[in-house]
Design an enzyme around this catalytic site. Structure first.
Site, PDB file in Angstrom:
ATOM      1  N   HIS A 159       1.031  -1.405  -0.238  1.00  0.00           N
ATOM      2  CA  HIS A 159       0.281   0.138   0.137  1.00  0.00           C
ATOM      3  C   HIS A 159       0.861   0.949   0.146  1.00  0.00           C
ATOM      4  O   HIS A 159       1.897   0.939   0.028  1.00  0.00           O
ATOM      5  CB  HIS A 159      -1.012   0.001   1.288  1.00  0.00           C
ATOM      6  CG  HIS A 159      -0.315   0.209   2.733  1.00  0.00           C
ATOM      7  ND1 HIS A 159       0.198   0.990   2.870  1.00  0.00           N
ATOM      8  CD2 HIS A 159      -0.963  -0.924   3.332  1.00  0.00           C
ATOM      9  CE1 HIS A 159       0.717   1.030   4.243  1.00  0.00           C
ATOM     10  NE2 HIS A 159       0.413  -0.559   4.911  1.00  0.00           N
ATOM     11  N   CYS A 167       2.279  -4.671   6.945  1.00  0.00           N
ATOM     12  CA  CYS A 167       2.187  -4.478   5.791  1.00  0.00           C
ATOM     13  C   CYS A 167       3.208  -3.720   5.256  1.00  0.00           C
ATOM     14  O   CYS A 167       4.766  -4.033   5.695  1.00  0.00           O
ATOM     15  CB  CYS A 167       1.167  -3.986   5.506  1.00  0.00           C
ATOM     16  SG  CYS A 167      -0.686  -4.603   5.590  1.00  0.00           S
TER      17      CYS A 167
END
Length: 249
Positions: A159, A167
């Site tokens: 992202h 992440c």
């Protein structure tokens, strides 16, 4: 005995697409994504340069096949491409991993802040992410479920931004370009974009430096998949056996 053989075969779960796969173009996917403002903005910024990048590397955009590889040590995310089922992958881009969390080693439970390690696929496109744009991974996979606790966690993404609790952030600018590449590959028919995540380059020297780590056996299990790509620049076929071990074919 036949029933046992069938059960054993069912436990051997394929993670990576076969090396040669007939792909069906899906231009409607691009159009669906372009309904979202952030995707339209990303295309406005990057569509022309992405197509130029692909053509410089001998890849027709309508035949694009992608592969993503990430390393915690060195904090890099590599994006490789080729024409579908045609020869070797070539390195297209390297993005800086703009933030990390946890330590070296696999993710095993929700809330451990670990970035997973292993062999995954992009299985979700999020055009309206809290972190600008995001591409979801199929964590936990079969190997993770075999070794993790009752709640292995989930929602692991590539992202934007530079913050993370497990992440892979590559900044808003980075994710805009990667998102366009991924949408183009999906529109070209690639339904499973492989993402391999490693703690470090899986060389004998790097493993020897960490011989005392409790993760050594797990890391040794990643080596054959890493080395297959290093040697051939083609994706390995990876499955998981009943013990939760990766098997490279």
């Amino acid at each position: 005995m036949r029933l046992l053989a069938l059960l054993a075969a069912a436990l051997l779960l394929t993670l990576c697409a076969p090396a040669s796969t007939a792909l069906s173009p899906d231009p409607a996917f691009r159009q669906q994504q372009l309904r979202f403002e952030r995707v339209r903005a990303a295309y406005h910024l990057h569509q022309t340069s992405v197509h130029q990048l692909l053509r410089r590397n001998g890849i027709r955009p309508e035949r694009l096949e992608l592969f993503v590889r990430a390393f915690k040590v060195g904090r890099r995310v590599e994006v490789w491409g080729r024409e579908q089922n045609a020869g070797q992958f070539v390195l297209l881009r390297t993005y800086r991993l703009a933030g990390t969390s946890g330590t070296l080693g696999p993710k095993r439970r929700s809330g451990d802040r670990q970035i997973p390690e292993g062999f995954y696929h992009i299985d979700r496109f999020n055009p309206d992410s809290e972190y600008h744009l995001s591409l979801g991974l199929d964590y936990p996979n079969a190997a993770d479920r075999r070794h993790a606790g009752p709640d292995p966690g989930g929602d692991i993404f590539l992202h934007g931004s530079d913050v993370t609790i497990g992440c892979l952030p590559i900044t808003d600018a980075g994710i805009r370009e990667l998102y366009v590449l991924a949408v183009e590959a999906r529109a070209a028919g690639q339904t499973a974009i492989a993402v391999h995540i490693f703690p470090f380059d899986m060389t004998a020297e790097n493993l020897a430096r960490r011989v005392g780590s409790p993760h050594l056996a797990f890391w040794q299990n990643l080596v054959s998949g890493y080395q297959h790509f290093e040697d051939s620049h083609q994706l390995p076929q990876v499955s998981v056996n009943e013990q939760g071990t990766y098997v490279v074919h």
